[in-house]
Design an enzyme around this catalytic site. Structure first.
Site, PDB file in Angstrom:
ATOM      1  N   ASP A  82       0.847  -1.189   0.000  1.00  0.00           N
ATOM      2  CA  ASP A  82       0.000   0.000   0.000  1.00  0.00           C
ATOM      3  C   ASP A  82       0.892   1.252   0.000  1.00  0.00           C
ATOM      4  O   ASP A  82       1.793   1.370   0.838  1.00  0.00           O
ATOM      5  CB  ASP A  82      -0.871  -0.045   1.271  1.00  0.00           C
ATOM      6  CG  ASP A  82      -1.977   0.977   1.268  1.00  0.00           C
ATOM      7  OD1 ASP A  82      -2.413   1.390   0.179  1.00  0.00           O
ATOM      8  OD2 ASP A  82      -2.427   1.356   2.383  1.00  0.00           O
ATOM      9  N   ASP A 104       2.958   4.993  -5.556  1.00  0.00           N
ATOM     10  CA  ASP A 104       2.172   6.210  -5.394  1.00  0.00           C
ATOM     11  C   ASP A 104       3.021   7.425  -5.764  1.00  0.00           C
ATOM     12  O   ASP A 104       3.727   7.988  -4.929  1.00  0.00           O
ATOM     13  CB  ASP A 104       1.673   6.304  -3.941  1.00  0.00           C
ATOM     14  CG  ASP A 104       0.805   7.530  -3.718  1.00  0.00           C
ATOM     15  OD1 ASP A 104       0.655   8.343  -4.666  1.00  0.00           O
ATOM     16  OD2 ASP A 104       0.282   7.686  -2.601  1.00  0.00           O
ATOM     17  N   ILE A 255      -9.624  -0.166   2.974  1.00  0.00           N
ATOM     18  CA  ILE A 255     -10.169   0.076   4.310  1.00  0.00           C
ATOM     19  C   ILE A 255      -9.106  -0.203   5.368  1.00  0.00           C
ATOM     20  O   ILE A 255      -8.595  -1.321   5.469  1.00  0.00           O
ATOM     21  CB  ILE A 255     -11.407  -0.822   4.551  1.00  0.00           C
ATOM     22  CG1 ILE A 255     -12.524  -0.433   3.574  1.00  0.00           C
ATOM     23  CG2 ILE A 255     -11.896  -0.694   6.000  1.00  0.00           C
ATOM     24  CD1 ILE A 255     -13.638  -1.444   3.451  1.00  0.00           C
ATOM     25  N   ASP A 256      -8.787   0.811   6.124  1.00  0.00           N
ATOM     26  CA  ASP A 256      -7.851   0.663   7.238  1.00  0.00           C
ATOM     27  C   ASP A 256      -8.427   1.289   8.506  1.00  0.00           C
ATOM     28  O   ASP A 256      -8.546   0.642   9.542  1.00  0.00           O
ATOM     29  CB  ASP A 256      -6.506   1.310   6.882  1.00  0.00           C
ATOM     30  CG  ASP A 256      -5.457   1.054   7.956  1.00  0.00           C
ATOM     31  OD1 ASP A 256      -5.729   0.289   8.889  1.00  0.00           O
ATOM     32  OD2 ASP A 256      -4.344   1.624   7.872  1.00  0.00           O
TER      33      ASP A 256
HETATM   34  P1  13P Z   1      -9.047   4.757   5.288  1.00  0.00           P
HETATM   35  O1  13P Z   1      -8.163   5.647   6.137  1.00  0.00           O
HETATM   36  O2  13P Z   1     -10.279   5.451   4.877  1.00  0.00           O
HETATM   37  O3  13P Z   1      -9.305   3.439   5.922  1.00  0.00           O
HETATM   38  O4  13P Z   1      -8.228   4.478   3.920  1.00  0.00           O
HETATM   39  C1  13P Z   1      -7.264   3.454   3.856  1.00  0.00           C
HETATM   40  C2  13P Z   1      -6.447   3.500   2.623  1.00  0.00           C
HETATM   41  O5  13P Z   1      -6.751   4.165   1.648  1.00  0.00           O
HETATM   42  C3  13P Z   1      -5.243   2.661   2.600  1.00  0.00           C
HETATM   43  O6  13P Z   1      -4.502   2.862   1.436  1.00  0.00           O
HETATM   44  O1  G3H Z   2      -3.482   4.863   3.507  1.00  0.00           O
HETATM   45  C1  G3H Z   2      -2.818   4.553   4.485  1.00  0.00           C
HETATM   46  C2  G3H Z   2      -3.141   3.405   5.332  1.00  0.00           C
HETATM   47  O2  G3H Z   2      -4.164   3.716   6.234  1.00  0.00           O
HETATM   48  C3  G3H Z   2      -1.899   2.932   6.014  1.00  0.00           C
HETATM   49  O3  G3H Z   2      -1.561   3.736   7.106  1.00  0.00           O
HETATM   50  O4  G3H Z   2       0.848   4.221   6.698  1.00  0.00           O
HETATM   51  O5  G3H Z   2      -0.171   4.448   9.011  1.00  0.00           O
HETATM   52  O6  G3H Z   2       0.202   2.185   8.000  1.00  0.00           O
HETATM   53  P1  G3H Z   2      -0.075   3.647   7.736  1.00  0.00           P
HETATM   54 ZN    ZN Z   3      -4.560   4.861   0.681  1.00  0.00          ZN
END
Ligand code: 13P
Ligand code: G3H
Ligand code: ZN
Length: 309
Positions: A82, A104, A255-256
């Site tokens: 990600d 990204d 979704i995180d």
């Molecule tokens: P949220 O913060 O809305 O869960 O988005 C997560 C995300 O886009 C991870 O790449």
């Molecule tokens: O888009 C980001 C995700 O929520 C990941 O968050 O970089 O804090 O692990 P993080």
């Molecule tokens: Zn993201």
């Protein structure tokens, strides 16, 4: 079933008018909660790992947890990087067994984004790995990067065909008004479905990705605040908007934050109600169960991918 790429998943999702959930993983309980739900719902799944997650939990630990989940569930699961921010990070994940990476370059000028993304695509495709690129810039916080609303920008539909053609990316993340974190909208939630529609027209059959797609359920925020937290004005993307996006070209929904909220709300509640408790299994277990419940809800009622594995 070995790890899979997202190719087949996205093709079926596009044709079927649903989306695959891409859930961020940081530890064992999160992996278990998500994958137990996917098994019960018989849903295809993307588990995604950020640079921060990799730093926190270690690449090998996360890979082994995901391998364990594949053995336990027998599901098609893709492991995705990600928000990769460099060629070196993407290469390290590809060499380390990921089946999908995101590069990204959305903060870069168009030409530089194309150049960096293409470099990653060339390496990834030579190793059987798929790539997600990004055009347009989401507001919000991810790890150390905080993009202000002023710096955020919707994706320009005029750029998407050239970007996809010149880079060779397999999917494209776009900015249509969602943002990262728990504070997405000040007033009424609004997404630019007109931009999504225009992009869909220009890239027929091509999988689109929606970041910042947590719904920030009020019950979790209320629980957190009831037990000592302070989360004023948290607001997410309404579920009906996500269902609409999933019925269009959006094949991957990230979704995180919702997982974080479910986990934190549960742990706060358990500890507040049992102040003498000090066995981590007594609060991490319920947190894992709550994640499972939340993901089951997403798979069945929001993403529409239940039963599609
Ligand atoms: P949220 O913060 O809305 O869960 O988005 C997560 C995300 O886009 C991870 O790449
Ligand atoms: O888009 C980001 C995700 O929520 C990941 O968050 O970089 O804090 O692990 P993080
Ligand atoms: Zn993201």
């Amino acid at each position: 079933m070995p790890l899979v790429t997202t190719k087949e998943m996205f093709k079926k999702a596009y044709e079927g008018g649903y989306a695959i959930g891409a859930f961020n993983v940081n530890n064992m309980e999160i992996v278990q909660g998500i994958t137990e739900a996917a098994k019960e719902a018989n849903a295809p799944l993307i588990l995604q790992v950020s640079a921060g997650a990799r730093k926190y939990a270690n690449h090998t630990y996360l890979m082994k947890l995901i391998e364990a989940a594949i053995i336990e569930t027998g599901l098609p699961i893709a492991v995705h990087l990600d928000h990769g921010d460099s060629f070196e990070l993407c290469k390290s994940c590809i060499d380390g067994g990921f089946t999908s990476v995101m590069i990204d370059g959305s903060h870069l000028p168009f030409e530089e984004n194309v150049k960096l993304t293409k470099q990653v695509v060339d390496y990834a495709h030579a190793h059987g790995v798929v790539v997600e690129g990004e055009l347009g810039r989401l507001a919000g916080i991810e790890d150390a990067v905080n993009v202000s609303e002023a710096d955020a920008a919707f994706t320009d539909p005029n750029e998407v065909e050239e970007f996809v053609q010149r880079t060779g990316v397999d999917s494209l993340a776009i900015a249509i008004g969602t943002s990262h974190g728990a504070y997405k909208f000040k007033g009424e939630a609004k997404l630019r479905f007109d931009i999504l529609e225009e992009i869909q027209k220009r890239l027929p059959g091509f999988p689109i990705v929606l970041h910042g797609a947590s719904s920030v359920m009020p019950e979790y925020v209320e629980t957190i605040n009831k037990y000592g937290g302070q989360m004023p004005g948290a607001k997410g993307v309404p579920e009906d908007m996500l269902r609409k996006a999933a019925s269009m070209a959006v094949c991957k929904i990230n979704i995180d934050s919702d997982l974080r909220l479910a986990m934190t709300a549960t742990i706060r509640k358990v500890l507040a109600e049992n102040p003498g408790e000090f066995d981590p299994r007594k609060y991490l277990g319920p947190a894992r169960s709550e994640i499972k419940k939340l993901v089951l809800h997403k798979l069945h009622n929001v993403l529409g991918c239940a039963g599609k594995a």
